[in-house]
Design an enzyme around this catalytic site. Structure first.
Site, PDB file in Angstrom:
ATOM      1  N   SER A  64       0.816  -1.267   0.016  1.00  0.00           N
ATOM      2  CA  SER A  64      -0.035  -0.091  -0.026  1.00  0.00           C
ATOM      3  C   SER A  64       0.735   1.301  -0.111  1.00  0.00           C
ATOM      4  CB  SER A  64      -0.886  -0.059   1.120  1.00  0.00           C
ATOM      5  OG  SER A  64      -2.034  -0.675   0.844  1.00  0.00           O
ATOM      6  N   LYS A  67       0.284   3.378  -2.984  1.00  0.00           N
ATOM      7  CA  LYS A  67      -0.835   4.120  -2.994  1.00  0.00           C
ATOM      8  C   LYS A  67      -0.518   5.812  -2.994  1.00  0.00           C
ATOM      9  CE  LYS A  67      -3.946   0.789  -1.079  1.00  0.00           C
ATOM     10  NZ  LYS A  67      -4.491   0.279   0.303  1.00  0.00           N
ATOM     11  N   TYR A 189      -3.459  -2.447 -10.365  1.00  0.00           N
ATOM     12  CA  TYR A 189      -3.495  -2.612  -8.805  1.00  0.00           C
ATOM     13  C   TYR A 189      -2.712  -3.576  -8.297  1.00  0.00           C
ATOM     14  CZ  TYR A 189      -4.707  -2.420  -4.014  1.00  0.00           C
ATOM     15  OH  TYR A 189      -4.845  -2.490  -2.551  1.00  0.00           O
ATOM     16  N   TYR A 241      -4.380   3.785   8.234  1.00  0.00           N
ATOM     17  CA  TYR A 241      -5.721   3.038   8.241  1.00  0.00           C
ATOM     18  C   TYR A 241      -6.319   3.291  10.030  1.00  0.00           C
ATOM     19  CZ  TYR A 241      -3.406   0.770   4.742  1.00  0.00           C
ATOM     20  OH  TYR A 241      -2.622   0.494   3.657  1.00  0.00           O
ATOM     21  N   VAL A 259       1.213  -3.805   3.842  1.00  0.00           N
ATOM     22  CA  VAL A 259       1.182  -5.072   4.225  1.00  0.00           C
ATOM     23  C   VAL A 259       2.546  -5.872   4.321  1.00  0.00           C
ATOM     24  CG1 VAL A 259      -1.230  -5.417   4.777  1.00  0.00           C
ATOM     25  CG2 VAL A 259      -0.341  -6.179   2.612  1.00  0.00           C
TER      26      VAL A 259
HETATM   27  N1  GLN Z   1      -2.171  -5.189  -2.017  1.00  0.00           N
HETATM   28  C1  GLN Z   1      -2.820  -5.053  -0.556  1.00  0.00           C
HETATM   29  C2  GLN Z   1      -4.393  -5.339  -0.752  1.00  0.00           C
HETATM   30  O1  GLN Z   1      -5.028  -4.890  -1.742  1.00  0.00           O
HETATM   31  C3  GLN Z   1      -2.533  -3.857   0.119  1.00  0.00           C
HETATM   32  C4  GLN Z   1      -2.811  -3.614   1.424  1.00  0.00           C
HETATM   33  C5  GLN Z   1      -2.032  -2.972   2.423  1.00  0.00           C
HETATM   34  O2  GLN Z   1      -0.803  -2.875   2.118  1.00  0.00           O
HETATM   35  N2  GLN Z   1      -2.461  -2.481   3.233  1.00  0.00           N
HETATM   36  O3  GLN Z   1      -4.952  -5.805   0.287  1.00  0.00           O
END
Ligand code: GLN
Length: 305
Positions: A64, A67, A189, A241, A259
Protein backbone atom coordinates in the site's frame (compact mmCIF):
# COMPACT_ATOMS: atom_id res chain seq x y z
CA UNK A 1 24.97 17.49 14.62
CA UNK A 2 23.13 14.42 15.78
CA UNK A 3 24.87 11.16 14.89
CA UNK A 4 22.18 9.65 12.66
CA UNK A 5 24.17 6.52 11.89
CA UNK A 6 24.64 5.71 15.57
CA UNK A 7 20.95 6.43 16.20
CA UNK A 8 19.80 4.02 13.47
CA UNK A 9 22.22 1.31 14.62
CA UNK A 10 20.98 1.74 18.18
CA UNK A 11 17.34 1.41 17.07
CA UNK A 12 18.13 -1.76 15.07
CA UNK A 13 19.22 -3.39 18.32
CA UNK A 14 16.63 -1.80 20.59
CA UNK A 15 13.64 -3.11 18.58
CA UNK A 16 14.71 -6.73 19.15
CA UNK A 17 12.03 -7.43 21.87
CA UNK A 18 9.33 -6.47 19.34
CA UNK A 19 9.95 -9.45 17.08
CA UNK A 20 7.38 -12.23 17.43
CA UNK A 21 4.65 -9.84 18.63
CA UNK A 22 3.14 -9.26 15.18
CA UNK A 23 2.32 -11.60 12.31
CA UNK A 24 3.49 -11.64 8.69
CA UNK A 25 0.61 -10.99 6.23
CA UNK A 26 -0.65 -14.31 4.89
CA UNK A 27 -3.85 -13.39 3.04
CA UNK A 28 -1.56 -12.90 0.03
CA UNK A 29 0.21 -16.31 0.03
CA UNK A 30 3.51 -15.03 -1.46
CA UNK A 31 3.90 -12.52 1.39
CA UNK A 32 3.69 -15.33 3.97
CA UNK A 33 7.00 -16.64 2.60
CA UNK A 34 8.95 -13.52 3.66
CA UNK A 35 11.28 -14.15 6.66
CA UNK A 36 9.73 -12.52 9.73
CA UNK A 37 12.93 -11.20 11.29
CA UNK A 38 14.02 -8.75 8.68
CA UNK A 39 14.70 -5.20 9.80
CA UNK A 40 15.88 -2.27 7.73
CA UNK A 41 15.73 1.48 8.20
CA UNK A 42 16.95 4.35 6.03
CA UNK A 43 16.78 8.13 6.21
CA UNK A 44 17.24 10.55 3.35
CA UNK A 45 17.99 14.12 4.33
CA UNK A 46 17.08 17.12 2.20
CA UNK A 47 20.82 17.98 2.16
CA UNK A 48 21.45 14.78 0.15
CA UNK A 49 23.00 12.87 3.03
CA UNK A 50 21.60 9.40 3.68
CA UNK A 51 22.02 6.86 6.44
CA UNK A 52 20.78 3.31 6.81
CA UNK A 53 21.00 0.20 8.94
CA UNK A 54 20.21 -3.54 8.81
CA UNK A 55 18.43 -4.83 5.70
CA UNK A 56 17.83 -1.32 4.31
CA UNK A 57 19.25 -2.23 0.89
CA UNK A 58 17.00 -5.29 0.40
CA UNK A 59 13.93 -4.86 -1.84
CA UNK A 60 10.57 -5.90 -0.37
CA UNK A 61 6.94 -5.68 -1.47
CA UNK A 62 5.85 -2.06 -1.03
CA UNK A 63 2.13 -2.96 -1.15
CA UNK A 64 0.00 0.00 0.00
CA UNK A 65 2.93 2.41 0.07
CA UNK A 66 2.39 2.38 -3.70
CA UNK A 67 -0.93 4.17 -3.08
CA UNK A 68 1.05 7.23 -2.08
CA UNK A 69 2.99 7.33 -5.34
CA UNK A 70 -0.08 6.65 -7.49
CA UNK A 71 -1.81 9.53 -5.68
CA UNK A 72 1.18 11.75 -6.51
CA UNK A 73 0.93 10.77 -10.17
CA UNK A 74 -2.84 11.32 -10.22
CA UNK A 75 -2.50 14.72 -8.52
CA UNK A 76 0.26 15.84 -10.84
CA UNK A 77 -1.94 15.04 -13.88
CA UNK A 78 -5.41 15.85 -12.61
CA UNK A 79 -4.89 18.26 -9.69
CA UNK A 80 -7.90 18.66 -7.41
CA UNK A 81 -10.09 16.60 -9.74
CA UNK A 82 -8.80 13.58 -7.76
CA UNK A 83 -11.07 14.67 -4.89
CA UNK A 84 -14.18 14.21 -7.00
CA UNK A 85 -13.40 10.46 -7.01
CA UNK A 86 -12.19 9.94 -3.41
CA UNK A 87 -12.58 11.80 -0.13
CA UNK A 88 -9.90 12.90 2.32
CA UNK A 89 -11.32 11.70 5.61
CA UNK A 90 -10.12 8.80 7.76
CA UNK A 91 -12.30 5.72 7.36
CA UNK A 92 -12.01 4.23 10.85
CA UNK A 93 -12.22 0.81 9.18
CA UNK A 94 -9.75 -1.76 7.92
CA UNK A 95 -7.93 -0.99 4.68
CA UNK A 96 -10.00 -3.58 2.81
CA UNK A 97 -13.37 -2.84 4.39
CA UNK A 98 -16.40 -2.19 2.17
CA UNK A 99 -18.82 -1.32 4.91
CA UNK A 100 -19.08 2.41 4.18
CA UNK A 101 -18.71 2.11 0.43
CA UNK A 102 -22.35 1.32 -0.29
CA UNK A 103 -23.69 3.83 2.23
CA UNK A 104 -21.53 6.52 0.64
CA UNK A 105 -22.56 5.70 -2.95
CA UNK A 106 -19.29 4.22 -4.14
CA UNK A 107 -17.08 7.18 -3.17
CA UNK A 108 -14.30 5.87 -0.88
CA UNK A 109 -13.29 7.85 2.19
CA UNK A 110 -9.68 8.42 1.13
CA UNK A 111 -7.06 7.34 -1.45
CA UNK A 112 -5.16 5.09 1.00
CA UNK A 113 -7.81 2.45 1.75
CA UNK A 114 -8.13 -0.19 -0.98
CA UNK A 115 -11.31 1.18 -2.64
CA UNK A 116 -9.79 4.68 -2.63
CA UNK A 117 -6.61 3.42 -4.25
CA UNK A 118 -8.66 1.61 -6.89
CA UNK A 119 -10.59 4.80 -7.71
CA UNK A 120 -7.37 6.85 -7.86
CA UNK A 121 -5.74 4.30 -10.15
CA UNK A 122 -8.86 4.19 -12.33
CA UNK A 123 -8.46 7.94 -12.87
CA UNK A 124 -4.76 7.54 -13.71
CA UNK A 125 -5.58 4.77 -16.18
CA UNK A 126 -7.78 7.18 -18.14
CA UNK A 127 -4.55 8.79 -19.42
CA UNK A 128 -3.20 7.56 -22.76
CA UNK A 129 -0.40 5.00 -22.46
CA UNK A 130 0.30 2.03 -20.23
CA UNK A 131 -0.33 2.86 -16.57
CA UNK A 132 1.98 0.06 -15.41
CA UNK A 133 4.92 1.58 -17.30
CA UNK A 134 4.02 5.00 -16.01
CA UNK A 135 4.02 3.78 -12.41
CA UNK A 136 7.25 1.77 -12.74
CA UNK A 137 9.04 4.66 -14.46
CA UNK A 138 7.86 7.11 -11.81
CA UNK A 139 9.15 4.87 -9.00
CA UNK A 140 12.49 4.43 -10.78
CA UNK A 141 12.75 8.19 -11.21
CA UNK A 142 11.84 8.93 -7.59
CA UNK A 143 14.23 6.30 -6.20
CA UNK A 144 16.86 7.15 -8.85
CA UNK A 145 17.24 3.41 -9.35
CA UNK A 146 16.53 1.72 -12.69
CA UNK A 147 16.49 -1.69 -11.03
CA UNK A 148 13.21 -0.97 -9.22
CA UNK A 149 10.74 -3.51 -10.62
CA UNK A 150 7.67 -5.60 -9.98
CA UNK A 151 7.89 -8.92 -8.14
CA UNK A 152 5.97 -11.18 -10.52
CA UNK A 153 5.44 -13.93 -7.95
CA UNK A 154 3.78 -11.52 -5.51
CA UNK A 155 1.73 -9.96 -8.30
CA UNK A 156 0.31 -13.32 -9.49
CA UNK A 157 -0.31 -14.45 -5.91
CA UNK A 158 -2.23 -11.28 -5.15
CA UNK A 159 -4.20 -11.40 -8.38
CA UNK A 160 -5.26 -14.94 -7.52
CA UNK A 161 -6.58 -13.79 -4.12
CA UNK A 162 -8.23 -10.51 -5.05
CA UNK A 163 -11.91 -11.33 -4.42
CA UNK A 164 -12.46 -8.48 -1.95
CA UNK A 165 -10.75 -5.90 -4.14
CA UNK A 166 -12.71 -7.20 -7.15
CA UNK A 167 -15.96 -6.88 -5.20
CA UNK A 168 -15.12 -3.28 -4.24
CA UNK A 169 -14.25 -2.38 -7.81
CA UNK A 170 -17.55 -3.79 -9.09
CA UNK A 171 -19.52 -2.00 -6.39
CA UNK A 172 -17.87 1.31 -7.33
CA UNK A 173 -18.41 0.62 -11.01
CA UNK A 174 -22.10 0.11 -10.24
CA UNK A 175 -22.11 3.63 -8.74
CA UNK A 176 -20.26 5.08 -11.73
CA UNK A 177 -17.00 5.71 -9.84
CA UNK A 178 -14.91 3.17 -11.80
CA UNK A 179 -14.65 3.65 -15.55
CA UNK A 180 -12.03 1.11 -16.61
CA UNK A 181 -12.51 -2.60 -17.15
CA UNK A 182 -12.45 -4.12 -13.65
CA UNK A 183 -9.99 -6.92 -14.55
CA UNK A 184 -7.55 -4.43 -16.14
CA UNK A 185 -7.86 -2.24 -13.07
CA UNK A 186 -7.20 -5.14 -10.69
CA UNK A 187 -4.19 -6.31 -12.65
CA UNK A 188 -2.70 -2.82 -12.60
CA UNK A 189 -3.50 -2.45 -8.90
CA UNK A 190 -1.78 -5.77 -8.09
CA UNK A 191 1.16 -4.60 -10.21
CA UNK A 192 1.58 -1.37 -8.23
CA UNK A 193 1.28 -3.22 -4.89
CA UNK A 194 3.82 -5.87 -5.98
CA UNK A 195 6.53 -3.34 -6.81
CA UNK A 196 9.65 -4.18 -4.81
CA UNK A 197 11.79 -1.43 -3.30
CA UNK A 198 14.31 -1.19 -0.48
CA UNK A 199 14.18 1.20 2.47
CA UNK A 200 16.94 3.19 0.76
CA UNK A 201 14.83 3.45 -2.44
CA UNK A 202 11.74 4.45 -0.48
CA UNK A 203 13.48 7.07 1.63
CA UNK A 204 14.72 8.82 -1.52
CA UNK A 205 11.33 8.41 -3.22
CA UNK A 206 9.61 10.03 -0.24
CA UNK A 207 11.92 13.03 0.01
CA UNK A 208 9.90 15.35 -2.30
CA UNK A 209 7.06 15.15 0.24
CA UNK A 210 9.40 16.58 2.89
CA UNK A 211 10.77 19.33 0.69
CA UNK A 212 7.79 20.97 -0.97
CA UNK A 213 7.80 18.72 -4.04
CA UNK A 214 11.31 19.63 -5.19
CA UNK A 215 14.67 18.09 -4.29
CA UNK A 216 18.23 18.83 -5.40
CA UNK A 217 18.62 15.22 -6.50
CA UNK A 218 15.68 14.97 -8.91
CA UNK A 219 15.93 16.92 -12.20
CA UNK A 220 12.47 18.43 -12.04
CA UNK A 221 9.85 19.15 -9.40
CA UNK A 222 7.85 16.03 -8.59
CA UNK A 223 4.90 17.94 -7.10
CA UNK A 224 3.94 21.52 -6.39
CA UNK A 225 4.53 22.72 -2.82
CA UNK A 226 0.75 22.88 -2.30
CA UNK A 227 0.32 19.28 -3.47
CA UNK A 228 3.12 18.03 -1.21
CA UNK A 229 1.51 19.82 1.73
CA UNK A 230 -1.88 18.28 0.99
CA UNK A 231 -0.57 14.75 0.53
CA UNK A 232 1.21 15.03 3.89
CA UNK A 233 -2.09 16.07 5.47
CA UNK A 234 -3.89 13.06 4.01
CA UNK A 235 -1.05 10.77 5.14
CA UNK A 236 -1.24 12.15 8.66
CA UNK A 237 -4.99 11.58 8.88
CA UNK A 238 -5.45 8.44 6.75
CA UNK A 239 -2.05 6.81 6.05
CA UNK A 240 -2.13 4.22 8.84
CA UNK A 241 -5.79 3.19 8.47
CA UNK A 242 -7.75 2.72 11.66
CA UNK A 243 -4.73 3.10 13.92
CA UNK A 244 -3.87 6.51 12.50
CA UNK A 245 -4.65 8.22 15.81
CA UNK A 246 -2.39 6.05 17.94
CA UNK A 247 0.34 6.28 15.29
CA UNK A 248 0.17 10.09 15.39
CA UNK A 249 0.23 9.88 19.20
CA UNK A 250 3.27 7.60 19.30
CA UNK A 251 5.29 8.74 16.27
CA UNK A 252 3.93 12.15 15.29
CA UNK A 253 4.72 12.05 11.57
CA UNK A 254 2.72 11.73 8.33
CA UNK A 255 3.28 8.17 7.13
CA UNK A 256 2.07 5.44 4.81
CA UNK A 257 2.29 1.74 5.55
CA UNK A 258 1.99 -1.44 3.48
CA UNK A 259 1.23 -5.06 4.40
CA UNK A 260 4.70 -6.01 3.18
CA UNK A 261 5.85 -4.48 6.50
CA UNK A 262 7.15 -1.18 5.14
CA UNK A 263 6.36 2.30 6.48
CA UNK A 264 7.42 5.53 4.79
CA UNK A 265 7.32 8.59 7.05
CA UNK A 266 7.95 12.25 6.31
CA UNK A 267 9.64 14.84 8.53
CA UNK A 268 8.41 18.03 6.85
CA UNK A 269 11.27 20.28 5.78
CA UNK A 270 13.98 17.86 6.81
CA UNK A 271 13.97 14.24 5.66
CA UNK A 272 12.07 11.10 4.85
CA UNK A 273 12.41 7.86 6.80
CA UNK A 274 11.67 4.33 5.59
CA UNK A 275 11.51 1.26 7.77
CA UNK A 276 10.82 -2.40 7.02
CA UNK A 277 9.93 -5.25 9.39
CA UNK A 278 7.40 -7.77 8.00
CA UNK A 279 5.39 -8.71 11.11
CA UNK A 280 2.17 -6.69 11.28
CA UNK A 281 -0.05 -5.53 14.13
CA UNK A 282 -3.82 -6.12 14.11
CA UNK A 283 -4.34 -3.07 11.89
CA UNK A 284 -2.00 -4.28 9.16
CA UNK A 285 0.88 -1.94 10.04
CA UNK A 286 4.43 -3.10 10.82
CA UNK A 287 4.69 -3.78 14.56
CA UNK A 288 8.45 -3.36 14.82
CA UNK A 289 8.46 -0.62 12.17
CA UNK A 290 6.11 1.50 14.29
CA UNK A 291 8.29 0.85 17.34
CA UNK A 292 11.38 1.93 15.40
CA UNK A 293 9.75 5.15 14.20
CA UNK A 294 8.55 5.94 17.71
CA UNK A 295 12.12 5.57 18.98
CA UNK A 296 13.45 7.60 16.08
CA UNK A 297 11.23 10.65 16.62
CA UNK A 298 11.85 10.49 20.35
CA UNK A 299 15.64 10.32 20.02
CA UNK A 300 15.92 12.88 17.22
CA UNK A 301 13.02 15.14 18.33
CA UNK A 302 11.63 15.13 14.82
CA UNK A 303 7.94 14.49 15.59
CA UNK A 304 5.89 17.42 14.27
CA UNK A 305 3.96 18.09 17.47
N1 GLN B 1 -2.26 -5.22 -1.97
C1 GLN B 1 -2.83 -5.14 -0.66
C2 GLN B 1 -4.33 -5.35 -0.72
O1 GLN B 1 -4.93 -5.01 -1.71
C3 GLN B 1 -2.48 -3.81 -0.09
C4 GLN B 1 -2.97 -3.64 1.32
C5 GLN B 1 -2.00 -2.94 2.22
O2 GLN B 1 -0.80 -2.90 2.00
N2 GLN B 1 -2.52 -2.43 3.30
O3 GLN B 1 -4.92 -5.87 0.18
Amino acid sequence: MLDYQATLDYIAEAVEPGFGKGKVADYIPALAEVPARKFGMAIQLASGERFSTGDAHEPFSIQSISKLFVLELAMSHFGDMVWTRVGKEPSGDRFNSMIKLEMEHGVPRNPFINPGALATLDLLMSLKGDAKHRIRNFLRYLAMNDKVDVDDVVMRSELGHASLNRAMAHLMKGYGNIHMDVEDLLETYCFQCAMAMSCEDLALAGLPLATGGYTEMHDSAVLSAAQAKRINAVMLTCGMYDSVGSFAYRVGLPAKSGVGGGILAVVPGTMSVAVWAPELDQFGNSYVGTMALEMFTKLTRTGIF
